[in-house]
Scaffold this motif. Sequence first.
Motif: not given
Length: 581
Positions: A419-445
């Motif tokens: 998705a980031k590459r697609q935005l770059d190609d389209a010249g659309l701005a975004f924060d490249p360092n946006v943080r990515i996290g997970a919901m921990i809601e399954i006991p195995a996780a």
Amino acid sequence: MSFTLHGIPISGGVAIGRAYLITRAALDVIYYLVEPNCIEAEVTRFIAAQQSVYNELVMLHSELPADTPGEIDAFLNVQILILVDEMLVEAVIELIRVRGYNAEWALTEQLERLSKHFDNINDEYLRTRKTDLEQIIERILQALVASTTDDIMTNSVQHNADKMIVVAHDIAPSDILKFKAQKFLGFVTDLGGCTSHTAIVARSLGIPATVGVQQASSLIQQNDMIIVDGDRGVVIVDPTPLVLEEYTCRQSEQWFAQHKLQRLKFLPARTICGTKINLLANIEMPDDACAALDAGAVGIGLFRTEFLFMNPIGELPQEEQQFNSYRRVVQTMNGWPVTIRTIDIGADKLIDSTNGLEIASHSALGLRAIRWSLSKPQIFLAQLRPILRASAFGPVRILIPMLAHALEIDQTLNLIAQAKRQLDDAGLAFDPNVRIGAMIEIPAAVIALPLFLKRLDFLSIGTNDLIQYTLAIDRTDNTVTHLYDPLHPGVLQLISMILRETKQAGVPVSVCGEMAGDPALTRLFLGMGLTEFSMHPSQLLLVKKEVLRARLKSLRKPVEDVLASYEPQEIRAALDRLLKV
Ligand code: PEP
Ligand code: MG
């Protein structure tokens, strides 16, 4: 006659008002109360719809070929007779005139009443005429829909909603959203568990609510005076003057306490010993961000974006529409972080099948949340791009629901990179360092947490699902609600494991399930080392009050005692001691 019903309290406070019964059929049509000066126009609208169906049927009848079987002729005749019967026409007009219902509501209400009569008829032939009645009403409803204009909606303000308490068999979370614009006093449903999404969204309306009140919708009559005690899960029908007075007093006390709590709004959330605690808000719709700010939230810890996809028009929001929603929240939060969770549909949150999409699984264990998104990469990318674009307007974190497998995390990260590459190609701005996290809601996780710690920037504990999956309790099923126990030692051990391991790894963690908004558990979480909570805005000041009173050092020992106990009574006793230090 006064009587009391019991259910599951899901949103505190006392509501006193008139019952407003909502049937399943009524939820599928537009319903509202008509302004007194628009009543006659509404009657005319109904008559016009009824007349157009009549013309249609008469025309059909007159065009029947000569060799048409007699049954068809008889069938049309019966339908025409039902259509002009006063049990239908006069009764609907009376409901519009006396109760102020809009035509659709009046029709579905009268259908309910007449259906009951039909069900009690002994004669088999007459009983099956109920189908004719349903078909006729369906036709009139369709004619009304065709005639509905925006004008009607704007002229017909829900002027009485502020005196009404909704009573229903069950309400889907998406249906509750329709009530956001109306000021109902409270909610009562026959079904529902304490952390079902219906309950969560009802809680977000900030009005007293009780679910799982079995038979409420059949025992309570339209317009009955009722009291909903959302703290105890009690519904009192037709209260005596004494009970009414007692509850009116309780209501005033609660308003007063609420007012006092507002003073904490501008105080930073710090413990007595000076530790800063981040109190963030959970929201369902972009407009909720204002309530979050109002409550003094220092960010959005969970934006449940699936509610954007449950729009009443039955269409998936376009990418640009999604972008506007995400950006609006980011701009409203004015520099505070906004955690946008990717679509978490399935189980009790379903997208309308008229979207033309394969709908997600009804099962809590099925194709839902990230599993669904990964099975539809184009739709997922169409959500990731606008979320990323919103990050150009302020701090955004992306949160992924229901991850369990390393492969799912890796596929998700790959799609975000795409998705980031697609935005770059389209010249659309975004924060490249946006943080990515997970919901921990399954006991195995939890057990395999290093998989997550290695790959992601932050974690958020979804206690609602974590409890559901750990204890094998369907969170929407009121028959097993008594077993849904946030204080089960298995649940507490899992939460404590997550907090310990994230601390060691230096990965930020928060709790965004309903447990985070329960002030009775604030000290427990603080003592376990939690510094970030996300909850519904209405809970925020109550939790802040607990934070302001806490001294972390003195919480440590009693919290250790809670975690060292496995017997329920010992856990409760240790928790009681914790509340007293
Ligand atoms: C949770 O599971 O705790 C959570 C916050 O997500 P949801 O209630 O939307 O499933
Ligand atoms: Mg969840």
